[in-house]
Design a protein around this motif. Structure first.
Motif, PDB file in Angstrom:
ATOM      1  N   GLY A  10       0.789  -1.214   0.000  1.00 31.97           N
ATOM      2  CA  GLY A  10       0.000   0.000   0.000  1.00 31.97           C
ATOM      3  C   GLY A  10       0.830   1.276   0.000  1.00 31.97           C
ATOM      4  O   GLY A  10       2.052   1.259   0.101  1.00 31.97           O
ATOM      5  N   GLY A  11       0.122   2.397  -0.104  1.00 38.67           N
ATOM      6  CA  GLY A  11       0.762   3.705  -0.066  1.00 38.67           C
ATOM      7  C   GLY A  11       1.519   4.014  -1.337  1.00 38.67           C
ATOM      8  O   GLY A  11       1.269   3.453  -2.403  1.00 38.67           O
ATOM      9  N   ALA A  12       2.489   4.914  -1.229  1.00 38.87           N
ATOM     10  CA  ALA A  12       3.333   5.278  -2.359  1.00 38.87           C
ATOM     11  C   ALA A  12       4.244   4.119  -2.727  1.00 38.87           C
ATOM     12  O   ALA A  12       4.393   3.150  -1.980  1.00 38.87           O
ATOM     13  CB  ALA A  12       4.158   6.517  -2.017  1.00 38.87           C
ATOM     14  N   ALA A  13       4.855   4.220  -3.905  1.00 38.44           N
ATOM     15  CA  ALA A  13       5.759   3.163  -4.359  1.00 38.44           C
ATOM     16  C   ALA A  13       6.987   3.060  -3.464  1.00 38.44           C
ATOM     17  O   ALA A  13       7.510   4.068  -2.977  1.00 38.44           O
ATOM     18  CB  ALA A  13       6.187   3.424  -5.798  1.00 38.44           C
ATOM     19  N   MET A  14       7.437   1.826  -3.238  1.00 36.76           N
ATOM     20  CA  MET A  14       8.740   1.609  -2.621  1.00 36.76           C
ATOM     21  C   MET A  14       9.795   1.984  -3.649  1.00 36.76           C
ATOM     22  O   MET A  14       9.813   1.435  -4.759  1.00 36.76           O
ATOM     23  CB  MET A  14       8.899   0.148  -2.206  1.00 36.76           C
ATOM     24  N   LYS A  15      10.685   2.927  -3.291  1.00 41.74           N
ATOM     25  CA  LYS A  15      11.612   3.473  -4.266  1.00 41.74           C
ATOM     26  C   LYS A  15      13.064   3.253  -3.840  1.00 41.74           C
ATOM     27  O   LYS A  15      13.445   3.555  -2.711  1.00 41.74           O
ATOM     28  CB  LYS A  15      11.374   4.971  -4.454  1.00 41.74           C
ATOM     29  N   TYR A  16      13.839   2.725  -4.779  1.00 45.26           N
ATOM     30  CA  TYR A  16      15.290   2.666  -4.654  1.00 45.26           C
ATOM     31  C   TYR A  16      15.842   3.551  -5.771  1.00 45.26           C
ATOM     32  O   TYR A  16      15.829   3.175  -6.937  1.00 45.26           O
ATOM     33  CB  TYR A  16      15.791   1.226  -4.778  1.00 45.26           C
ATOM     34  N   LEU A  17      16.322   4.734  -5.387  1.00 40.95           N
ATOM     35  CA  LEU A  17      16.704   5.758  -6.350  1.00 40.95           C
ATOM     36  C   LEU A  17      18.209   5.790  -6.531  1.00 40.95           C
ATOM     37  O   LEU A  17      18.980   5.375  -5.657  1.00 40.95           O
ATOM     38  CB  LEU A  17      16.197   7.126  -5.884  1.00 40.95           C
ATOM     39  N   ASN A  18      18.637   6.302  -7.662  1.00 38.86           N
ATOM     40  CA  ASN A  18      20.057   6.396  -7.985  1.00 38.86           C
ATOM     41  C   ASN A  18      20.561   7.799  -7.663  1.00 38.86           C
ATOM     42  O   ASN A  18      20.157   8.769  -8.296  1.00 38.86           O
ATOM     43  CB  ASN A  18      20.254   6.075  -9.470  1.00 38.86           C
TER      44      ASN A  18
END
Length: 245
Positions: A50-58
């Motif tokens: 749920g909620g916002a996307a799980m993000k792994y950012l560069n």
């Protein structure tokens, strides 16, 4: 069983040597296997994806050769026949990964990968990787890489695995990399035997939602519903996919 694995805030890669795994089984001792992975949720910033996307950012701004990648599930176990791990009813969605490939054609995202031993995925209850509807349930960006990259929902390298009744879709692969990207719904290596089976899976969609899309403009990009070097394939529904140039 019944876990939700998520991040409550965005995560940013700050080096070139980060590979994240939500579930890792690394048990290659004699006769290991028969693990059970069921009804888990991987993704989002709240339980049940749920909620916002799980993000792994560069966080890197230079073109590089490294490894920033995300494997939702990785299984490595003994190859003893009959010790297959059961993977059923899991949901992997609401994820964004900005990856950097570690070498030519290396993965920057995999939903489920079995590097040794066997799995039965969806033979009781199907798993969902992405979504059957909508777009961008899983968003993968290949950025700042000198290497070509690959993305797969399921990758099999064991001998006698069975993958059935799974739903794979709403996956978008893009990014700024000028190197080619290969998108694969299900990938079977040449190590599998003829008894391995891929049956009754839905990959992509027949309408504008749920499709697997490669938006990266790098020359040589490709998209495969099933990329097979062995095993038995039957009754799979492979819908719309789009590839870059």
């Amino acid at each position: 069983t019944g876990n939700s694995i998520y991040q409550t805030a965005d995560r940013t890669y700050t080096n070139l040597f980060t590979a994240h795994r939500a579930i890792l089984i690394n048990s290659t001792l004699n006769n290991s296997g028969n693990f059970v992975i069921t009804n888990n949720f991987i993704g989002g910033q709240a339980p049940a994806c749920g909620g916002a996307a799980m993000k792994y950012l560069n966080g890197l701004t230079t073109i590089a050769s490294g490894t920033n990648s995300y494997y939702a599930m990785q299984i490595a176990q003994t190859t003893t026949l009959g010790n297959a791990t059961s993977i059923h009813g899991n949901t992997i969605q609401n994820i964004r990964v900005d990856g950097i490939s570690s070498g030519a054609g290396s993965y920057i995202f995999v939903g489920v990968i079995c590097t040794s031993g066997d799995i039965n995925a969806g033979t009781i209850t199907g798993n969902t990787i992405g979504s059957a509807t909508g777009t961008g349930s899983i968003l993968i960006n290949a950025n700042n890489s000198i290497n070509s990259a690959a993305v797969a929902a399921i990758d099999l390298r064991g001998l006698n695995s069975h993958v059935q009744n799974n739903t794979i879709g709403s996956i978008t692969i893009g990014g700024t990399s000028t190197s080619a990207i290969s998108a694969q719904g299900i990938s079977l290596s040449n190590t599998v035997t003829a008894s391995a089976s891929i049956t009754g899976n839905t990959i992509g969609a027949t309408t504008g939602t749920g499709i697997i899309t490669v938006t990266n403009s790098a020359t040589g990009g490709s998209s495969y519903g099933i990329y097979s070097a062995g095993g038995t394939l039957s009754n799979n529904n492979i819908g719309a996919r789009t590839a870059g140039t």
